[in-house]
Write a protein that holds these residues in place. Structure first.
Motif, PDB file in Angstrom:
ATOM      1  N   THR A 290       1.261  -0.524  -0.124  1.00 55.11           N
ATOM      2  CA  THR A 290      -0.500  -0.459   0.195  1.00 55.11           C
ATOM      3  C   THR A 290       1.012   1.434   0.082  1.00 55.11           C
ATOM      4  OG1 THR A 290      -1.680  -0.875   1.609  1.00 55.11           O
ATOM      5  CG2 THR A 290      -1.639   1.575   1.175  1.00 55.11           C
TER       6      THR A 290
ATOM      7  N   LEU B  89       1.914   2.450  -3.550  1.00 57.94           N
ATOM      8  CA  LEU B  89       0.908   2.310  -5.261  1.00 57.94           C
ATOM      9  C   LEU B  89       0.971   3.600  -4.838  1.00 57.94           C
ATOM     10  CD1 LEU B  89      -2.203   0.942  -3.176  1.00 57.94           C
ATOM     11  CD2 LEU B  89      -1.116  -0.621  -4.784  1.00 57.94           C
TER      12      LEU B  89
ATOM     13  N   ARG C 176      -3.086   5.171 -11.404  1.00 58.31           N
ATOM     14  CA  ARG C 176      -3.898   4.897 -11.094  1.00 58.31           C
ATOM     15  C   ARG C 176      -4.993   3.254 -10.835  1.00 58.31           C
ATOM     16  NH1 ARG C 176      -7.475   8.440  -7.912  1.00 58.31           N
ATOM     17  NH2 ARG C 176      -9.594   7.543  -7.887  1.00 58.31           N
ATOM     18  N   GLU C 177      -4.861   2.901 -11.887  1.00 64.64           N
ATOM     19  CA  GLU C 177      -5.893   1.764 -13.126  1.00 64.64           C
ATOM     20  C   GLU C 177      -5.468   1.112 -12.030  1.00 64.64           C
ATOM     21  OE1 GLU C 177      -4.580   3.882 -14.846  1.00 64.64           O
ATOM     22  OE2 GLU C 177      -6.490   5.613 -14.714  1.00 64.64           O
ATOM     23  N   GLU C 178      -3.972   0.624 -11.845  1.00 70.11           N
ATOM     24  CA  GLU C 178      -3.591  -0.408 -11.064  1.00 70.11           C
ATOM     25  C   GLU C 178      -3.333  -0.624 -10.212  1.00 70.11           C
ATOM     26  OE1 GLU C 178       0.552  -3.251 -11.873  1.00 70.11           O
ATOM     27  OE2 GLU C 178       0.619  -1.192 -12.612  1.00 70.11           O
ATOM     28  N   ALA C 179      -3.925   0.782  -9.297  1.00 71.71           N
ATOM     29  CA  ALA C 179      -3.048   0.401  -7.757  1.00 71.71           C
ATOM     30  C   ALA C 179      -4.879   0.460  -7.167  1.00 71.71           C
ATOM     31  CB  ALA C 179      -2.386   2.075  -7.159  1.00 71.71           C
ATOM     32  N   VAL C 180      -6.073   1.065  -8.177  1.00 66.98           N
ATOM     33  CA  VAL C 180      -6.607   0.011  -7.479  1.00 66.98           C
ATOM     34  C   VAL C 180      -7.296  -0.753  -7.503  1.00 66.98           C
ATOM     35  CG1 VAL C 180      -9.089   1.434  -8.368  1.00 66.98           C
ATOM     36  CG2 VAL C 180      -7.727   2.986  -8.283  1.00 66.98           C
ATOM     37  N   GLN C 181      -7.015  -1.132  -8.800  1.00 63.43           N
ATOM     38  CA  GLN C 181      -7.686  -2.863  -9.003  1.00 63.43           C
ATOM     39  C   GLN C 181      -6.771  -3.285  -8.375  1.00 63.43           C
ATOM     40  OE1 GLN C 181      -9.673  -4.135 -11.124  1.00 63.43           O
ATOM     41  NE2 GLN C 181      -9.681  -6.157 -10.452  1.00 63.43           N
ATOM     42  N   ARG C 182      -4.881  -3.168  -7.692  1.00 58.38           N
ATOM     43  CA  ARG C 182      -4.846  -3.935  -6.839  1.00 58.38           C
ATOM     44  C   ARG C 182      -5.464  -4.045  -5.331  1.00 58.38           C
ATOM     45  NH1 ARG C 182       1.332  -5.088  -7.433  1.00 58.38           N
ATOM     46  NH2 ARG C 182       1.864  -4.526  -9.039  1.00 58.38           N
ATOM     47  N   LEU C 183      -6.179  -2.925  -4.277  1.00 60.34           N
ATOM     48  CA  LEU C 183      -6.632  -2.913  -3.664  1.00 60.34           C
ATOM     49  C   LEU C 183      -8.138  -3.438  -3.393  1.00 60.34           C
ATOM     50  CD1 LEU C 183      -5.872   0.835  -2.899  1.00 60.34           C
ATOM     51  CD2 LEU C 183      -5.032  -0.811  -1.580  1.00 60.34           C
ATOM     52  N   LEU C 184      -8.736  -3.504  -4.578  1.00 64.99           N
ATOM     53  CA  LEU C 184      -9.848  -3.728  -5.071  1.00 64.99           C
ATOM     54  C   LEU C 184     -10.150  -5.766  -5.059  1.00 64.99           C
ATOM     55  CD1 LEU C 184     -11.350  -2.178  -8.316  1.00 64.99           C
ATOM     56  CD2 LEU C 184     -12.196  -2.171  -5.901  1.00 64.99           C
ATOM     57  N   ASP C 185      -8.660  -6.430  -5.825  1.00 62.60           N
ATOM     58  CA  ASP C 185      -7.969  -7.514  -5.157  1.00 62.60           C
ATOM     59  C   ASP C 185      -7.723  -7.816  -4.315  1.00 62.60           C
ATOM     60  OD1 ASP C 185      -8.436  -7.728  -8.461  1.00 62.60           O
ATOM     61  OD2 ASP C 185      -6.373  -7.285  -8.826  1.00 62.60           O
TER      62      ASP C 185
END
Length: 67
Positions: A5, A8, A13-22
């Motif tokens: 985190t 991140l 941004r899109e990849e960071a958000v996806q990692r958090l969602l995953d």
């Protein structure tokens, strides 16, 4: 996850958000597994199982925080 985190901000941004969602999704699945284990075992047989229940409860609460 805390270390990931921290970094991140280095990702798009899109990849960071996806990692958090995953991670949230994986934590939700782990939570469900731990709750099912808690609900199917007898946790007052002896001190070892009582302590096991304490550790399990910690894991459940940790997963709730990560969702």
């Amino acid at each position: 996850m805390l270390l990931q985190t921290f970094f991140l901000g280095l990702l798009p941004r899109e990849e960071a958000v996806q990692r958090l969602l995953d991670h949230a999704e994986a934590s939700a699945k782990e939570h469900d597994t731990l709750v099912a284990l808690r609900d199917t075992e007898e946790w007052d047989k002896d001190m070892l199982t009582v302590c096991g229940r304490l550790v399990l409860e910690h894991g459940i609460r940790q997963r709730v925080l990560e969702q």
